[in-house]
Design a protein around this motif. Structure first.
Motif, mmCIF file in Angstrom:
data_model
loop_
_atom_site.group_PDB
_atom_site.id
_atom_site.type_symbol
_atom_site.label_atom_id
_atom_site.label_comp_id
_atom_site.label_asym_id
_atom_site.label_seq_id
_atom_site.Cartn_x
_atom_site.Cartn_y
_atom_site.Cartn_z
ATOM 1 N N GLY A 151 7.241 6.341 2.702
ATOM 2 C CA GLY A 151 6.281 6.991 1.819
ATOM 3 C C GLY A 151 6.578 8.466 1.632
ATOM 4 N N ASN A 152 7.005 9.123 2.715
ATOM 5 C CA ASN A 152 7.372 10.540 2.613
ATOM 6 C C ASN A 152 8.569 10.722 1.687
ATOM 7 N N GLN A 153 9.532 9.818 1.749
ATOM 8 C CA GLN A 153 10.689 9.903 0.867
ATOM 9 C C GLN A 153 10.283 9.659 -0.590
ATOM 10 N N LEU A 154 9.397 8.698 -0.804
ATOM 11 C CA LEU A 154 8.904 8.466 -2.170
ATOM 12 C C LEU A 154 8.152 9.685 -2.694
ATOM 13 N N LEU A 155 7.420 10.357 -1.788
ATOM 14 C CA LEU A 155 6.717 11.569 -2.183
ATOM 15 C C LEU A 155 7.698 12.667 -2.594
ATOM 16 N N ASN B 123 0.818 -1.212 0.000
ATOM 17 C CA ASN B 123 0.000 0.000 0.000
ATOM 18 C C ASN B 123 0.855 1.266 0.000
ATOM 19 N N THR B 124 2.025 1.182 0.625
ATOM 20 C CA THR B 124 2.929 2.347 0.602
ATOM 21 C C THR B 124 3.414 2.627 -0.810
ATOM 22 N N MET B 125 3.770 1.590 -1.529
ATOM 23 C CA MET B 125 4.219 1.782 -2.900
ATOM 24 C C MET B 125 3.092 2.307 -3.791
ATOM 25 N N GLN B 126 1.842 1.866 -3.545
ATOM 26 C CA GLN B 126 0.734 2.282 -4.396
ATOM 27 C C GLN B 126 0.212 3.675 -4.064
ATOM 28 N N SER B 127 0.265 4.068 -2.788
ATOM 29 C CA SER B 127 -0.402 5.300 -2.350
ATOM 30 C C SER B 127 0.555 6.378 -1.877
ATOM 31 N N ALA B 128 1.855 6.208 -2.116
ATOM 32 C CA ALA B 128 2.819 7.195 -1.602
ATOM 33 C C ALA B 128 2.637 8.567 -2.243
ATOM 34 N N ASN B 129 2.088 8.634 -3.453
ATOM 35 C CA ASN B 129 1.940 9.921 -4.132
ATOM 36 C C ASN B 129 0.859 10.794 -3.511
ATOM 37 N N PHE C 139 7.965 3.379 10.072
ATOM 38 C CA PHE C 139 9.004 3.240 9.043
ATOM 39 C C PHE C 139 8.423 3.418 7.643
ATOM 40 N N PHE C 140 7.283 2.782 7.393
ATOM 41 C CA PHE C 140 6.706 2.889 6.050
ATOM 42 C C PHE C 140 6.134 4.280 5.785
ATOM 43 N N LEU C 141 5.718 4.982 6.839
ATOM 44 C CA LEU C 141 5.309 6.373 6.636
ATOM 45 C C LEU C 141 6.503 7.236 6.227
ATOM 46 N N ILE C 142 7.647 6.995 6.861
ATOM 47 C CA ILE C 142 8.862 7.728 6.472
ATOM 48 C C ILE C 142 9.262 7.377 5.041
#
Length: 516
Positions: free
Chosen positions: A218-222, A166-172, A213-216
């Motif tokens: 996701g923020n980096q992917l953003l 879900n992090t990979m799909q919704s990071a944007n 960790f996955f929120l961080i």
């Protein structure tokens, strides 16, 4: 005739209006792009729309990957949970997943003006919340009695995989990321904390840590997505600037072509309109000054006729030089090349200049090396070059001075013509000026020497058309030397040697082929 002219004027006005309209539209679009790229809030909103597109594209591309994961999880969980429950959960999860895919497809097919609406972000967030809750239901499935610790470990492993997916799909879209992962983490943490075991407490803490960790991540992917979009925006900005520059250059080229065409028409017209009356002026003034029809009793009239004839010749020479330079610059001057002796042309020019040199008591010396070969050149152009240079030398040499003309071979096999005088010379900083069209040195201006400043420009152009080199050397108070150099390829014996070499090579090839 008047109607055709008026139609042509109307067509020109219409074309100019269309071009002005295109320029205004281009300028308006460039201003919009610049304002959108320059304002932080506008840039952010533009990036949100771009991120929505990336979000929808990612969901569409993962349309079959997520159901495959759900199927694997349901199949393995059947070891600890009733298959009926897992089948129902699988159907619910598949439905929520394809609901997001349908929303993404609808977004991609929607018009551009509708994509900017806030309702799409709300739909994405609500859809991800439902999708995350469907995965959270998996961790609430009742387990069979005596399932052991295996189901706990499998729950934790599934938690990590699903949150990562879900992090990979919704990071944007950060809100969608929270909506799709927080329900799962909350349910798993709550479930583990209900058990009074150190292992469950540890796994609950690790679930919370994994969520952070996955929120961080996701923020980096953003941030990476924003950086990519910034580069894309800068590229679009650069493309807009290039289009603007291209439009400006096209307009400038069109104006230059129009100006060149107008200049060509003007010169063609004026060459006829000026030369016709000038020929009459020169002819009648020459008859008057030579007193062909009878003597003039008034000497002033004869003096006036001489002045008129001299001024007419000067004006005619000016017109001819301007036309010659214009043809050369336009690339319309053609060389009529033939085999000539350079020393013969130089000697002929020296004979023509003797009268002018004698009038100023200037000694004109001519020397050339014997045995020089013929050159392939335009005799008229070469004569014009030599006459211009010798005329300048005589003009600026003081009374009683001398002009030396030397002709000989160069070190690389070409030929050169050197014309040297002992006049006042040219300051070094003024040499580039005198080489320009209409350029004159300070001495010529002070002494008010008659001339247009086009002679050296024409000389340079004609020498360049012969692949030659023009050099000017001068020192103030010592005199000036100009050198015209023709390359060895202009020598007729050079061409013969090349032909002989190529012929010998062909003979060797034929002999080799015959032997083979």
């Amino acid at each position: 005739m008047k109607s055709e002219t008026s139609d042509s004027i109307h067509d020109t006005i219409a074309i100019n209006r269309q071009r002005a309209l295109r320029r205004r539209e281009l300028a308006r679009s460039v201003r919009d792009i610049r304002s959108r790229l320059g304002a932080p809030e506008n840039r952010q909103s533009t990036f949100e729309h771009e991120r929505q597109h990336l979000f929808a594209d990612t969901r569409i591309n993962a349309a079959f990957a997520a159901p495959l994961l759900a199927l694997i999880v349901a199949a393995i969980s059947s070891l600890w949970v009733s298959p009926q429950f897992m089948g129902a959960w699988f159907l619910v999860t598949i439905c929520t997943h394809f609901l997001m895919v349908v929303i993404s497809h609808s977004y991609e097919k929607a018009p551009s003006d509708q994509k900017v609406r806030v309702v799409w972000r709300r739909r994405f967030t609500a859809g991800d919340l439902i999708y995350g809750c469907s995965w959270a239901m998996f961790f609430l499935m009742p387990e069979r009695i005596g399932s052991g610790e295996g189901l706990v470990i499998f729950h934790f492993a599934t938690l990590l995989i699903v949150i990562a997916m879900n992090t990979m799909q919704s990071a944007n879209l950060p809100k969608c990321l929270l909506a799709s992962t927080l329900p799962i983490t909350f349910v798993v943490t709550f479930t583990f904390l209900q058990q009074s075991s150190a292992v469950h407490y540890t796994l609950a803490a690790m679930a919370i840590g994994a969520q952070g960790f996955f929120l961080i991540l996701g923020n980096q992917l953003l941030k990476n997505a924003n950086t990519m979009l910034e580069y894309r925006a800068d590229k679009d900005h650069l493309i807009a600037e290039l289009e603007t520059a291209n439009s400006v250059s096209d307009e400038a080229r069109r104006r230059a072509e129009a100006a060149n065409l107008a200049k060509s028409r003007f010169l063609a017209t004026m060459s006829h309109e000026l030369r016709t009356p000038l020929n009459a002026i020169l002819g009648f003034s020459e008859i008057m000054k030579d007193e062909v029809l009878g003597p003039m009793t008034n000497k002033n009239y004869r003096s006036y006729a001489e002045d008129i004839h001299g001024s007419g010749e000067h004006l005619l020479n000016l017109i001819n030089e301007i036309l010659d330079l214009s043809r050369i610059e336009a690339g319309r001057h053609e060389l009529h090349e033939e085999s000539i002796y350079l020393q013969d042309v130089v000697a002929e020019c020296g004979t023509m200049m003797k009268v002018r040199a004698k009038a100023k008591s200037i000694a004109l010396h001519h020397a050339h090396q014997a045995g020089l070969p013929r050159v392939w050149a335009d005799e008229r152009a070469v004569r014009q070059v030599i006459l211009n240079l010798m005329s300048n030398a005589v003009k600026f040499t003081p009374v009683g001075g001398e002009v030396r003309v030397n002709l000989g071979p160069t070190s690389d096999g070409g030929q050169y013509v050197s014309i040297k005088d002992n006049g006042p010379g040219i300051p070094e900083e003024e040499i580039p000026t005198v080489l320009e069209a209409f350029g004159q040195g300070s001495h010529a201006i002070k002494s008010a020497e008659q001339g247009t400043g086009l002679g050296l420009s024409i000389v340079q152009a004609l020498v360049s058309m012969h692949d030659g080199k023009f050099t000017i050397r001068s020192r103030l108070g010592e005199g000036t030397e100009v050198i015209v150099t023709l390359p060895p390829s202009r020598n007729m014996n050079y061409a013969a040697e090349v032909n002989q070499t190529s012929g010998a090579a062909d003979a060797v090839q034929e002999d080799t082929a015959r032997r083979a």
